[in-house]
Design a protein around this motif. Structure first.
Motif, short mmCIF file in Angstrom:
data_model
loop_
_atom_site.label_atom_id
_atom_site.label_comp_id
_atom_site.label_asym_id
_atom_site.label_seq_id
_atom_site.Cartn_x
_atom_site.Cartn_y
_atom_site.Cartn_z
N ASP A 115 -19.34 143.09 19.52
CA ASP A 115 -19.04 141.67 19.69
C ASP A 115 -18.99 141.34 21.17
O ASP A 115 -18.32 142.04 21.95
N ARG A 116 -19.67 140.28 21.53
CA ARG A 116 -19.65 139.86 22.94
C ARG A 116 -18.21 139.51 23.33
O ARG A 116 -17.55 138.69 22.68
N PRO A 117 -17.70 140.14 24.39
CA PRO A 117 -16.33 139.85 24.79
C PRO A 117 -16.17 138.43 25.33
O PRO A 117 -17.04 137.92 26.04
N VAL A 118 -15.06 137.80 24.97
CA VAL A 118 -14.79 136.43 25.41
C VAL A 118 -14.34 136.45 26.88
O VAL A 118 -13.51 137.25 27.28
N GLY A 119 -14.90 135.57 27.66
CA GLY A 119 -14.47 135.43 29.05
C GLY A 119 -14.84 136.59 29.94
O GLY A 119 -14.22 136.81 30.98
#
Length: 363
Positions: A34-38
């Protein structure tokens, strides 16, 4: 990596033989799909990614005459790392390499303790050299010192016979293997010849190294018991030179070694075809250089093992066998990135584009 430092592996990720994903992320040294947030400070690596390769028969800390200094052992481990071998089953070493565990930049090692051999029946300086009545005690000792494996020398040249001969009476092997299992360790054995194999397998051994003595009669026994082999074909390639060196003193042994070498590919292919688990190991250390993992995969393919199965023998399958994760969510980010698809040509393994260990790009 810092809390906000992220690595993006962009391209194709071979998470399993039938599990190809479109990239992954490394956050704080661990894998995420999952693409990390921020995320910021993102570094991108592009290519075809495999789990860190496994060398399931390697000797860090071992030289031609026995244990080596720490600086030499470090160079050995770094050479394996540069070749993409990020998980090593150290199949016997007289050196204490526990210091490697504190180094996040060096491959992870699963140790089998020190070789256990019969007196005067192995390479000098390598092994505990003992008699059968002491085998159980030494197996227990190395089971406690290792990481879930014990290494026996199952056969070696008997100078009185002039040829390879078994090292251990069956009853001693049975008792020793049972003790290792009681302590939670698996047992493997160095075996070149035919005549040590049946007793060891029927005694409950888990794996055989080299296994050049496998015959059509023995193969079904290995398959039915689920005993794995690690053929070390890059080492078996040295048999003709060894045979030439011993020709005048041990002609019977020399002829035997040549026969084992001549049928090596047929032996490995027949084992694979029968369903025997086959894994990649180089036997690096001692007299063989480190960093040969790609060459061994290529040798398995030359022997007739399908390329995808040969890849599994150093990646997905090998890691599952050793109880270590591959490219799964939350696992340590140990992976190797290549220019092109290694499934199409395993020779790609000889030229890693990037090596990532514990989430850091180390090569």
């Amino acid at each position: 990596m810092s809390d906000h430092s992220v690595l993006h592996v962009k391209g194709r990720v071979l998470a399993g033989p039938d599990d190809v994903r479109d990239g992954l992320w490394v956050v704080d040294g661990r894998i995420s799909y999952d693409r990390p947030v921020g995320a910021r400070d993102v570094r991108t690596v592009e290519g075809w990614a495999l789990p860190g390769l496994v060398d399931a028969h390697c000797h860090v800390g071992l030289g031609a005459h026995g244990p080596v200094d720490t600086d030499v052992a470090e160079k050995q481990a770094l050479t394996d790392r540069e070749a993409g071998a990020l998980l090593i089953r150290d199949a016997g070493s007289p050196s204490d390499t526990r210091w490697v565990d504190d180094r996040e930049d060096l491959p992870k090692i699963i140790r089998a303790g020190r070789h256990i051999a019969r007196t005067r029946r192995y390479i000098r300086g390598y092994a505990h050299e003992i008699e059968p009545e002491d085998l159980v005690a030494y197996v227990a000792r190395e089971a406690r010192r290792g990481d879930g494996w014990v290494k026996l020398v199952g056969d070696w040249i008997d100078r009185e016979v002039g040829d390879l001969a078994p090292s251990w009476p069956r009853e001693a092997a049975e008792a020793a293997i049972a003790e290792a299992h009681r302590l939670g360790a698996r047992v493997t054995a160095h075996c070149f010849a035919e005549n040590s194999l049946r007793d060891l397998v029927e005694s409950g051994i888990d794996c055989v190294e080299h296994a050049t003595g496998l015959t059509d009669e023995l193969i079904p026994l290995f398959a039915s018991r689920g005993v794995a082999i690690v053929p070390t074909l890059v080492n078996i390639a040295t048999f003709p030179d060894l045979a030439a060196g011993g020709e005048s003193k041990f002609p019977q042994w020399s002829a035997h070694m040549r026969r084992l070498h001549e049928r090596r590919y047929d032996t490995v292919r027949s084992a694979y075809d029968a369903g025997i688990p086959v894994f990649v190991g180089t036997d690096a250390g001692g007299t063989l250089p480190h960093g040969l993992v790609a060459a061994e995969v290529a040798e398995l393919v030359t022997a007739g093992i399908p390329p995808l199965a040969a890849l599994s023998a150093t990646t997905w399958g090998a890691r599952e066998w050793l109880g270590r994760p591959g490219l799964v969510e939350g696992a340590p980010a140990d992976l190797v990135v290549y220019e092109s698809d290694p499934r199409a040509d395993v020779r790609v393994l000889a030229a890693p584009r990037r090596v990532v260990l514990n989430g850091a790009v180390v090569s």
